[in-house]
Design an enzyme around this catalytic site. Structure first.
Site, PDB file in Angstrom:
ATOM      1  N   TYR A   1       0.847  -1.210  -0.092  1.00 28.86           N
ATOM      2  CA  TYR A   1       0.026  -0.105   0.193  1.00 28.86           C
ATOM      3  C   TYR A   1       0.764   1.325   0.130  1.00 28.86           C
ATOM      4  O   TYR A   1       2.004   1.140   0.367  1.00 28.86           O
ATOM      5  CB  TYR A   1      -0.900  -0.082   1.359  1.00 28.86           C
ATOM      6  CG  TYR A   1      -0.254  -0.038   2.578  1.00 28.86           C
ATOM      7  CD1 TYR A   1      -0.100   0.984   3.335  1.00 28.86           C
ATOM      8  CD2 TYR A   1      -0.012  -1.241   3.172  1.00 28.86           C
ATOM      9  CE1 TYR A   1       0.650   0.911   4.543  1.00 28.86           C
ATOM     10  CE2 TYR A   1       0.503  -1.524   4.329  1.00 28.86           C
ATOM     11  CZ  TYR A   1       0.893  -0.733   5.095  1.00 28.86           C
ATOM     12  OH  TYR A   1       1.504  -0.625   6.242  1.00 28.86           O
TER      13      TYR A   1
ATOM     14  N   HIS B   1       5.831  -1.075   0.956  1.00 29.90           N
ATOM     15  CA  HIS B   1       5.205  -0.047   0.080  1.00 29.90           C
ATOM     16  C   HIS B   1       5.714  -0.400  -1.270  1.00 29.90           C
ATOM     17  O   HIS B   1       7.160  -0.758  -1.423  1.00 29.90           O
ATOM     18  CB  HIS B   1       5.636   1.380   0.390  1.00 29.90           C
ATOM     19  CG  HIS B   1       5.174   1.674   1.922  1.00 29.90           C
ATOM     20  ND1 HIS B   1       3.885   1.430   2.229  1.00 29.90           N
ATOM     21  CD2 HIS B   1       5.869   1.630   3.115  1.00 29.90           C
ATOM     22  CE1 HIS B   1       3.816   1.665   3.481  1.00 29.90           C
ATOM     23  NE2 HIS B   1       4.955   1.855   4.124  1.00 29.90           N
TER      24      HIS B   1
END
Ligand code: C5P
Length: 306
Positions: free
Chosen positions: A234, A282
């Protein structure tokens, strides 16, 4: 010059431009281009406005957004519980959050300051301080680093596990990853929070409750889906903050983004302990490519550091 030669020259120039553009952006899928173009085109401002960056008392997020969000940190409670918690938020914090000083909430120039080690020795301090809004995040530090990172902070993005105390004039922007984060916010300003998480939590926080804003889970989903095309993991705190600034500021100046030479997200204020950190959960490479892409398109100014 003959007609045929002119046509030939024209075709040559077009082909060369095509090759150049392709080689510059080959690692960015076509879809990303389309989405980014969309976000800066006039028509899609409507689309952007539909995804409000902050939670407010009168606007609810969709259950689809909640479903995406709840998987980030394996939320067990349901949408009804989420909505009830959000309701409680606005008994304490401003029901209609405003980011900037103007009535529209927009700000002229914003510095988004990530925590990259590339700020060290950059001398960017005075340049950062020139901005109307200066947004820092997590454990960002100033004392001892003024020449490279500046002296002012107007907005500080954090989640409970990265929370720091603020002065009374700085906006606290909470980036929530689970319902407990909203409960933490309420209790850290009132009774004290005594629950547990994957890292130690501050039971109380010192900050101005009238300057608290909560980034919407729907906005986080939008950054993940539209800007990062559902890439692994994310979006990072820094990348979400950058997109937030694009929504709220006329000019966005970006500092402190970029991994070290080993590909790790080292900080300017500490020695890296986990040598296998990389970019955590990430999509660091995609985010960095996109930041460079935005800079080439002049949507942001990107200061790459040293
Ligand atoms: O590590 P932390 O999350 O506190 O850093 C804030 C943000 O700065 C990150 O979310 C990331 O977007 C950016 N960052 C970076 N390169 C680094 C360190 C941080 O791009 N070396």
């Amino acid at each position: 010059m003959g007609y045929k030669i002119k046509v030939l020259l024209f075709l040559l120039v077009v082909t060369a431009m095509g090759v150049l553009l392709r080689s510059e952006y080959t690692n960015l899928p076509q879809l990303i281009h389309q989405s980014i173009w969309c976000c800066f085109s006039k028509d899609n401002l409507v689309f952007i406005r539909r995804v409000g960056p902050f939670l407010s008392a009168n606007i609810n997020i969709s259950e689809d957004a909640f479903t995406w969000w709840k998987n980030i940190q394996e939320e067990k409670n349901d949408f009804t519980y989420y909505k009830a918690t959000v309701k409680k938020l606005f008994k304490i914090f401003p029901p209609v959050p405003t980011f900037g000083k103007s009535s529209t909430g927009r700000t002229k120039t914003c510095a988004v300051v990530g925590n990259s080690v590339n700020l060290k020795g950059s001398g960017y301090g005075p340049l950062i301080d020139l901005n109307d809004a200066i947004i820092r995040m997590n454990y960002a530090q100033i004392r001892g680093y003024e020449a490279d990172v500046g002296t002012k902070t107007t907005h500080h993005v954090m989640y409970p596990e990265s929370a720091v105390n603020l002065d009374g004039a700085t906006h606290l922007l909470l980036l929530p990853f689970k319902i407990q984060d909203l409960e933490w916010l309420i209790q850290a300003f009132t009774t004290g929070f005594y629950g547990k998480s994957y890292a130690p939590l501050k039971s109380k926080i010192r900050a101005n409750k009238d300057l608290v804003m909560v980034i919407s889970p729907a906005f986080m989903w939008y950054v993940h889906e539209i800007w990062l095309q559902n890439k692994r993991g994310y979006p990072s705190t820094g990348f979400m903050t950058l997109v937030l600034a694009l929504h709220l500021c006329d000019q966005v100046n970006v500092f402190g983004f970029g991994a070290d030479s080993d590909g790790n997200w080292s900080h300017y204020f500490e020695v890296l302990r986990n040598k296998r950190l990389k970019t955590g959960l990430h999509p660091g490479r995609d985010q960095y490519d996109l930041i460079q892409f935005l800079a080439v398109r002049k949507a942001i100014k990107f200061y790459k550091g040293v």
